[in-house]
Enzyme design. Structure first.
Site, PDB file in Angstrom:
ATOM      1  N   ARG A   1       0.864  -1.184   0.000  1.00 17.58           N
ATOM      2  CA  ARG A   1       0.000   0.000   0.000  1.00 17.58           C
ATOM      3  C   ARG A   1       0.897   1.229   0.000  1.00 17.58           C
ATOM      4  NH1 ARG A   1       2.477   1.964   3.665  1.00 17.58           N
ATOM      5  NH2 ARG A   1       0.907   3.595   3.818  1.00 17.58           N
TER       6      ARG A   1
ATOM      7  N   ALA B   1       0.885   5.215  -2.111  1.00 16.22           N
ATOM      8  CA  ALA B   1       0.727   5.565  -3.531  1.00 16.22           C
ATOM      9  C   ALA B   1       1.914   5.157  -4.418  1.00 16.22           C
ATOM     10  CB  ALA B   1       0.420   7.062  -3.644  1.00 16.22           C
TER      11      ALA B   1
ATOM     12  N   ASP C   1      -1.816  10.804  -1.845  1.00 16.12           N
ATOM     13  CA  ASP C   1      -2.230   9.800  -2.838  1.00 16.12           C
ATOM     14  C   ASP C   1      -2.549  10.447  -4.168  1.00 16.12           C
ATOM     15  OD1 ASP C   1      -2.890   8.542  -0.084  1.00 16.12           O
ATOM     16  OD2 ASP C   1      -2.695   6.923  -1.553  1.00 16.12           O
TER      17      ASP C   1
HETATM   18  O1  MRU Z   1      -4.464   3.143   2.384  1.00 11.76           O
HETATM   19  P1  MRU Z   1      -2.988   3.358   2.244  1.00 11.76           P
HETATM   20  O2  MRU Z   1      -2.200   2.772   3.365  1.00 11.76           O
HETATM   21  O3  MRU Z   1      -2.486   2.936   0.891  1.00 11.76           O
HETATM   22  O4  MRU Z   1      -2.816   4.932   2.325  1.00 11.76           O
HETATM   23  C1  MRU Z   1      -1.529   5.472   2.208  1.00 11.76           C
HETATM   24  C2  MRU Z   1      -1.481   6.932   2.402  1.00 11.76           C
HETATM   25  O5  MRU Z   1      -2.481   7.594   2.567  1.00 11.76           O
HETATM   26  C3  MRU Z   1      -0.136   7.573   2.285  1.00 11.76           C
HETATM   27  O6  MRU Z   1      -0.035   8.682   3.107  1.00 11.76           O
HETATM   28  C4  MRU Z   1       0.084   8.018   0.829  1.00 11.76           C
HETATM   29  O7  MRU Z   1      -0.120   6.945  -0.061  1.00 11.76           O
HETATM   30  C5  MRU Z   1       1.419   8.586   0.608  1.00 11.76           C
HETATM   31  S1  MRU Z   1       2.628   7.340   0.516  1.00 11.76           S
HETATM   32  C6  MRU Z   1       4.153   7.965   0.206  1.00 11.76           C
END
Ligand code: MRU
Length: 353
Positions: free
Chosen positions: A55, A57, A244
């Site tokens: 997980r 982004a 994201d």
């Molecule tokens: O649901 P997730 O764990 O994928 O959410 C991740 C986030 O919200 C992070 O802050 C975002 O992807 C930035 S990662 C460098």
């Protein structure tokens, strides 16, 4: 179980291409076990993205690209057209896994673009695999550059709050928001970190606290409900989070709760920064058209296997929220730091060398 320390200044390597397989840290097992899973089928990668084995982004952007690299190896196509068709089908399945992070679509498109330039099946296979590997390596380099760009905004002895996990575990390695914190430490400044727990699925306590402790940072964990307390009592100098999706107007989509942290930071005059690569910036979509992923209620009605809410309760579980530009002090990228007005500064980043 193996614990590998990569060559990325002691941060973890989240996703990698090894012997024609995709190797990932299974983040659902953290912090209790550091387990690596191996996939040779793009359906497994799609499943890993939807179930949050991987997980964050940038990490899902690169995982999508690796998913297509597996699809190219799985295909029995006998012509270029058939192979492209197989890749289009795989792309659709991988794309449908999570809607909010723009990096997934970005990674898939990069691979499809390169696949179409090949003339023979062998050539396409080679092009796709080497492009996916290059994207993974570039992710680390981008994070390091972004880290250096952001480190000048942080001072010696700062205590920095972060929300969710925008670290090595959300990227290929090093991290975006946590990459800036790493680079600040590497520049000789002493920093402490406050990590929010990040309910409902606790990326802050399970992942951020784990990776910062793994790398020897002074990190304190707080429940999400203690953000106001920490700021009101002078425990925090600055905030940094990842993203994201960032749209041209500077609206930032990030883990649910980011908006609350940013609002509270504004209330207390605490600078609130966002760190993200250009691949997270979406110049096409308007803020109101961004899809916020809604996740299953069981993430809220329990913690792990333990039930913490009555049976049959109605649940609203958005995975992301939107922070408006007026709450953001700067957006740190590999091409520099954008500040308000964002509709002018963000497009300029794409023109920078
Ligand atoms: O649901 P997730 O764990 O994928 O959410 C991740 C986030 O919200 C992070 O802050 C975002 O992807 C930035 S990662 C460098």
């Amino acid at each position: 179980m193996t614990d590998t320390y990569s060559d990325t200044n002691s941060s973890l390597r989240t996703v990698e291409w090894k012997n024609n397989k995709v190797v990932m840290i299974d983040q659902t097992k953290l912090p209790n076990q550091l387990v690596f899973v191996e996939y040779d089928n793009f359906h497994q990668v799609a499943n890993a993205i939807s179930t949050l084995v991987v997980r964050g982004a940038p990490a899902i952007g690169v995982s999508g690209a690796f998913g297509l690299a597996l699809a190219v190896l799985q295909s029995n196509a006998t012509s270029k057209d058939e192979l492209i068709l197989d890749l289009e089908k795989a792309k659709k399945i991988l794309f449908a896994t999570r809607p909010t992070a723009v990096n997934l679509g970005w990674g898939l498109k990069k691979i499809m673009d390169v696949a179409k330039t090949g003339n023979t099946i062998e050539q396409i296979k080679e092009l796709v695999i080497s492009k996916a590997k290059k994207m993974a390596d570039e992710d680390i380099e981008i994070n390091k550059t972004m880290g250096k760009n952001g480190s000048v905004l942080f001072d010696d002895n700062d205590t920095i709050m972060t929300h969710c996990n925008a670290g090595a575990l959300a990227t290929v390695a090093y991290g975006t928001a946590l990459g800036v914190i790493r680079a600040t430490r590497e520049s000789g400044k002493n920093v402490k970190v406050i990590a929010t727990e990040t309910r409902p699925i606790q990326q802050g306590s399970r992942l951020t606290a784990f990776e910062l402790k793994h790398d020897g940072f002074d990190v304190s964990l707080i429940p999400d409900t203690a953000v106001g307390y920490s700021m009101a009592n002078g425990l925090v100098n600055k905030v940094i989070v990842g993203a994201d999706r960032i749209v041209k107007t500077g609206h930032v989509f990030n883990k649910i709760g980011t908006y609350q942290v940013a609002t509270m930071a504004k209330q207390h005059g605490i600078p609130f920064y966002v760190a993200a690569p250009l691949s997270t910036i979406d110049l096409e979509t308007k803020a109101e058209d961004v899809i916020i992923e809604m996740r299953k209620g069981s993430e809220v009605t329990g913690i792990g296997d333990k039930k913490t809410a009555p049976d049959g309760i109605n649940v609203i579980n958005p995975a992301f929220d939107m922070t408006p530009p007026e709450l953001i002090s700067g957006i740190i990228t590999e091409k520099g730091v954008a500040t308000a007005p964002y509709d002018e500064s963000i497009p300029k980043l794409f023109k920078a060398n």
